[in-house]
Design a protein around this motif. Structure first.
Motif, short mmCIF file in Angstrom:
data_model
loop_
_atom_site.label_atom_id
_atom_site.label_comp_id
_atom_site.label_asym_id
_atom_site.label_seq_id
_atom_site.Cartn_x
_atom_site.Cartn_y
_atom_site.Cartn_z
N LYS A 1 -52.22 26.25 22.53
CA LYS A 1 -51.77 26.58 23.88
C LYS A 1 -51.63 25.28 24.66
CE LYS A 1 -55.29 29.42 24.54
NZ LYS A 1 -55.86 29.65 23.20
N GLY A 2 -50.65 25.23 25.57
CA GLY A 2 -50.39 24.02 26.35
C GLY A 2 -51.28 23.96 27.58
N VAL A 3 -52.26 23.09 27.55
CA VAL A 3 -53.23 22.95 28.64
C VAL A 3 -52.66 21.99 29.69
CG1 VAL A 3 -55.54 22.15 29.25
CG2 VAL A 3 -55.16 23.40 27.10
N MET A 4 -52.66 22.41 30.95
CA MET A 4 -52.14 21.59 32.04
C MET A 4 -53.29 21.00 32.86
SD MET A 4 -48.96 23.98 33.39
CE MET A 4 -49.92 25.51 33.37
N HIS A 5 -53.26 19.67 33.02
CA HIS A 5 -54.26 18.98 33.83
C HIS A 5 -53.58 18.14 34.90
CE1 HIS A 5 -58.31 19.72 32.38
NE2 HIS A 5 -57.87 19.71 31.14
N SER A 6 -54.29 17.98 36.00
CA SER A 6 -53.85 17.11 37.09
C SER A 6 -54.74 15.86 37.11
CB SER A 6 -53.96 17.84 38.43
OG SER A 6 -55.34 18.04 38.75
N SER A 7 -54.37 14.91 37.94
CA SER A 7 -55.24 13.74 38.14
C SER A 7 -56.60 14.18 38.67
CB SER A 7 -54.59 12.76 39.11
OG SER A 7 -53.41 12.21 38.57
N ASN A 8 -56.62 15.08 39.64
CA ASN A 8 -57.89 15.52 40.21
C ASN A 8 -58.79 16.19 39.18
OD1 ASN A 8 -58.13 14.67 42.88
ND2 ASN A 8 -56.79 16.29 43.65
N SER A 9 -58.23 17.05 38.33
CA SER A 9 -59.07 17.77 37.37
C SER A 9 -59.67 16.82 36.33
CB SER A 9 -58.30 18.90 36.69
OG SER A 9 -57.25 18.41 35.87
N MET A 10 -58.91 15.81 35.91
CA MET A 10 -59.43 14.88 34.90
C MET A 10 -60.36 13.84 35.50
SD MET A 10 -56.38 14.35 32.10
CE MET A 10 -55.10 13.81 33.24
N THR A 11 -59.98 13.25 36.62
CA THR A 11 -60.81 12.18 37.18
C THR A 11 -62.14 12.72 37.71
OG1 THR A 11 -59.71 12.29 39.34
CG2 THR A 11 -58.81 10.75 37.73
N ALA A 12 -62.16 13.97 38.17
CA ALA A 12 -63.42 14.57 38.62
C ALA A 12 -64.44 14.56 37.50
CB ALA A 12 -63.19 15.99 39.12
N ASN A 13 -63.98 14.84 36.30
CA ASN A 13 -64.86 14.82 35.15
C ASN A 13 -65.26 13.40 34.77
OD1 ASN A 13 -64.69 14.53 31.85
ND2 ASN A 13 -66.00 16.20 32.51
N ILE A 14 -64.30 12.49 34.75
CA ILE A 14 -64.56 11.13 34.27
C ILE A 14 -65.55 10.40 35.17
CG2 ILE A 14 -63.50 8.88 33.80
CD1 ILE A 14 -60.94 10.47 33.01
N HIS A 15 -65.45 10.57 36.48
CA HIS A 15 -66.40 9.93 37.38
C HIS A 15 -67.83 10.37 37.08
CE1 HIS A 15 -63.91 7.59 40.07
NE2 HIS A 15 -63.08 8.59 40.22
N ALA A 16 -68.04 11.69 36.94
CA ALA A 16 -69.38 12.22 36.69
C ALA A 16 -69.88 11.79 35.32
CB ALA A 16 -69.36 13.74 36.80
N TYR A 17 -69.00 11.78 34.35
CA TYR A 17 -69.32 11.39 32.97
C TYR A 17 -69.80 9.94 32.94
CZ TYR A 17 -67.87 10.40 28.02
OH TYR A 17 -67.78 10.03 26.71
N ALA A 18 -69.02 9.04 33.54
CA ALA A 18 -69.36 7.62 33.53
C ALA A 18 -70.67 7.36 34.26
CB ALA A 18 -68.23 6.81 34.15
N GLU A 19 -70.88 8.08 35.37
CA GLU A 19 -72.11 7.89 36.13
C GLU A 19 -73.33 8.30 35.33
OE1 GLU A 19 -74.10 9.20 40.43
OE2 GLU A 19 -72.02 9.72 39.96
N ARG A 20 -73.27 9.43 34.65
CA ARG A 20 -74.42 9.87 33.85
C ARG A 20 -74.72 8.89 32.72
NH1 ARG A 20 -75.66 16.00 32.37
NH2 ARG A 20 -76.02 15.89 34.62
N LEU A 21 -73.69 8.28 32.16
CA LEU A 21 -73.88 7.36 31.04
C LEU A 21 -74.13 5.93 31.49
CD1 LEU A 21 -71.07 8.77 28.72
CD2 LEU A 21 -73.54 8.95 28.34
N GLY A 22 -74.11 5.70 32.79
CA GLY A 22 -74.37 4.36 33.30
C GLY A 22 -73.30 3.35 32.94
N LEU A 23 -72.04 3.81 32.87
CA LEU A 23 -70.93 2.93 32.49
C LEU A 23 -70.29 2.32 33.72
CD1 LEU A 23 -69.30 5.24 29.79
CD2 LEU A 23 -70.80 3.27 29.38
N GLY A 24 -69.84 1.06 33.58
CA GLY A 24 -69.23 0.39 34.72
C GLY A 24 -68.26 -0.68 34.32
N VAL A 25 -67.96 -1.56 35.22
CA VAL A 25 -66.90 -2.55 35.07
C VAL A 25 -67.16 -3.51 33.92
CG1 VAL A 25 -67.95 -4.16 36.72
CG2 VAL A 25 -65.46 -4.21 36.36
N ASP A 26 -68.41 -3.75 33.57
CA ASP A 26 -68.73 -4.72 32.52
C ASP A 26 -68.76 -4.12 31.12
OD1 ASP A 26 -69.01 -6.83 34.36
OD2 ASP A 26 -71.05 -6.21 34.83
N ASP A 27 -68.50 -2.83 31.00
CA ASP A 27 -68.58 -2.20 29.69
C ASP A 27 -67.33 -2.43 28.86
OD1 ASP A 27 -71.10 -0.62 29.15
OD2 ASP A 27 -70.68 -0.01 31.20
#
Length: 552
Positions: free
Chosen positions: A210-236
């Motif tokens: 099935k063709g899943v549709m995503h927007s910038s908001n739906s994807m970036t909302a996840n990525i921000h929370a994901y990176a924060e929990r994993l302690g990822l940042g500019v130096d990684d």
């Protein structure tokens, strides 16, 4: 193309108010990197197939992005047009998505393993205007395959070939000279944060994609929370060897490094020894992949006695992680093993925390990220108590906008709860344990078999490298269980040995598989998920050759 992402508008106000939707696109993040760190290395693409390493700074990445965006626009690509790319983890993949974002086109990543049957469906269903493929990859002629398909794809106006010749060569799009009018083109047609920016097809573990549709908001909302929990940042330094045409590679290997201003390191063909070299030479600090990748890397480090001191964490998802693998990988790699659960429809929605005990990585798939709610319900939709297995529903800031042209399949109720199709349970701390897919339940004589638990036990057997348990039909009991296994090199196993092993682990007799099928390899998606619908077909065809256990 007209997109029917009907699930976005009803939740917009709440998502913005709660701060989960930040109304930024990848364009904003790339522009920030171009301003703040133009000469930082943004992308290192290690191609085993082409025998090359390509390095791009943010400045170089931005320049090539704009050139490609102009080139695509001169092919007639505009807002909401679909551009498909069937590529391995090459630097061009990143470039194509960024170029599409510049001009408001929708990017459609396609797995390199797809062939005529899958491609003809996806390219037609998504009404792709442009398709970009390699001339050849791993011995397959993609240029010829697309040429053969084109007569049946009226919407497909152009095919561009990496390594091609003449006007169809992808390189001609990068040679585009910029005119004064192009400056406006690169800024006036950019997508809004709620516009569909990605069309990605489900990996097909249960049947037709099935063709899943995503927007910038739906994807970036996840990525921000994901990176924060994993302690990822500019130096990684983020290593991505999982396919970028899968949500894992796309969101966390392509988008996340740019959003963080970090560096991505891509690897196009999985080779554990090469991955070990890349981690050591490039200083990779994080990677995400499925269980087979973790197994292979652990073996490579053990075999070579070469460590990976920079690799702080390895996020393993796609299937429950066997406990012995977590224990061995933690010891051999010296790396935190993070378990997770997610879907193409919402990204990685649950992760364990970095300070959690290792035991939680193999007993659970973590707890929800900020902006994610989980609910366990029975077949009538009534909430179930803690520790009880039932249907897993999710309501998340990262949930998709719907399935293209198939709103009746969206599986989302009026309160925005999406039925994942998984069976799961929540513990007292809110950590989720996946018990399997609802379609994978085995009911033997009215008794539900705890498939995931039995599989986890069998992973502890010294001869077994991979295992999956599926149902086969039985006239008296309705269903019985068959264990399909792939053995470790030089090892073997028979049904009697398997049964005795489970009995020694105090498994109830009715839960023990009654047939055994030994395979050279499991049917799996490119991301490593075992395709149980295919496995059931294999087991059914092989029934005369799979000896039953001597019990009723």
């Amino acid at each position: 193309m007209q997109f029917d992402a009907i699930l976005f508008p009803p939740r917009r106000a709440a998502m913005v108010e709660k701060g989960f939707w930040r109304d930024r696109t990848i364009n904003d993040d790339l522009d920030a990197c171009l301003k703040q760190r133009p000469d930082k290395e943004a992308l290192t693409a290690v191609s085993i197939e082409r025998g090359e390493v390509k390095r791009l700074t943010y400045r170089e990445l931005g320049d090539l992005t704009d050139r490609l965006a102009i080139g695509l626009s001169r092919l007639g690509v505009g807002r909401n047009d679909v551009v498909s790319a069937q590529l391995p983890n090459w630097w061009e993949f990143t470039l194509i998505y960024l170029a599409c974002a510049r001009i408001g086109a929708v990017f459609n990543p396609l797995m390199p393993i797809f062939r005529e049957r899958e491609l003809s469906f996806m390219l037609k269903h998504g009404e792709s205007k442009v398709a970009i493929v390699p001339k050849r990859f791993r011995g397959h002629d993609y240029e010829k395959m697309l040429a053969d398909l084109r007569p049946a794809l009226p919407a497909l106006r152009h095919v561009r070939v990496i390594g091609g010749s003449g006007e169809d060569d992808f390189a001609t799009l990068l040679a585009t000279e910029r005119s004064p009018s192009d400056t406006a083109l690169l800024t006036s047609h950019r997508p809004a944060p709620d516009d569909v920016t990605q069309l990605i097809y489900t990996s097909g573990t249960t049947g037709e994609p099935k063709g899943v549709m995503h927007s910038s908001n739906s994807m970036t909302a996840n990525i921000h929370a994901y990176a924060e929990r994993l302690g990822l940042g500019v130096d990684d330094v983020i290593l991505m060897a999982s396919p970028m045409a899968h949500q894992t590679g796309f969101m966390y290997g392509l988008m996340m490094p740019i959003m963080l201003g970090a560096r991505a390191v891509l690897q196009d063909i999985w080779d554990p020894r090469k991955a070990l070299d890349v981690i050591r030479s490039e200083g990779a600090t994080f990677t995400m992949a499925s269980t087979p990748f973790l197994t292979d890397l652990t073996n490579a480090v053990a075999d070579t006695a070469l460590g990976v001191p920079t690799l702080r964490s390895f996020l393993c998802a796609g299937a429950p992680i066997p406990g012995p693998l977590v224990e061995r990988a933690r010891k051999v790699l010296g790396t935190k093993i993070v378990s997770a659960w997610g879907m193409t429809e919402n990204g990685a929605a649950t992760l364990i925390k970095l300070d959690d005990d290792d035991e939680r990585a193999f007993n659970t798939c973590g707890c929800p990220l900020p902006g994610v709610e989980l609910r366990i319900v029975d077949n009538d939709g009534k909430p179930l108590p803690t520790g009880t297995s039932g249907r897993l529903l999710i309501r998340a800031c990262s949930n998709f906008g719907g399935y293209l042209h198939r709103p009746h399949l969206n599986g989302t109720d009026k309160e925005d709860w999406f039925d994942t199709g998984d069976l799961a349970q929540l513990d007292e701390r809110g950590y989720v344990k996946i018990d399997g897919r609802s379609k994978d339940v085995i009911i033997r004589g009215g008794e539900n078999i705890p498939v995931v638990e039995i599989e986890a036990l069998l992973y502890r057997h010294p001869a077994i490298a991979q295992v999956a348990i599926v149902a086969y039909p039985d006239e008296r009991l309705g269903e019985r269980a068959c264990a399909a296994v792939v053995t470790k090199p030089g090892q073997s196993i028979d049904l009697a040995t398997l049964v005795e092993f489970l009995k020694s682990n105090k498994v109830a007799l009715q839960y023990i598989p009654e047939r055994l099928l030994v395979l050279d390899q499991m049917p799996a998606t490119p991301s490593g998920k075992i395709q149980k619908f295919k496995l059931r077909e294999i087991v059914k065809a092989a029934l005369p050759q799979t000896a039953p256990a001597a019990r009723a």
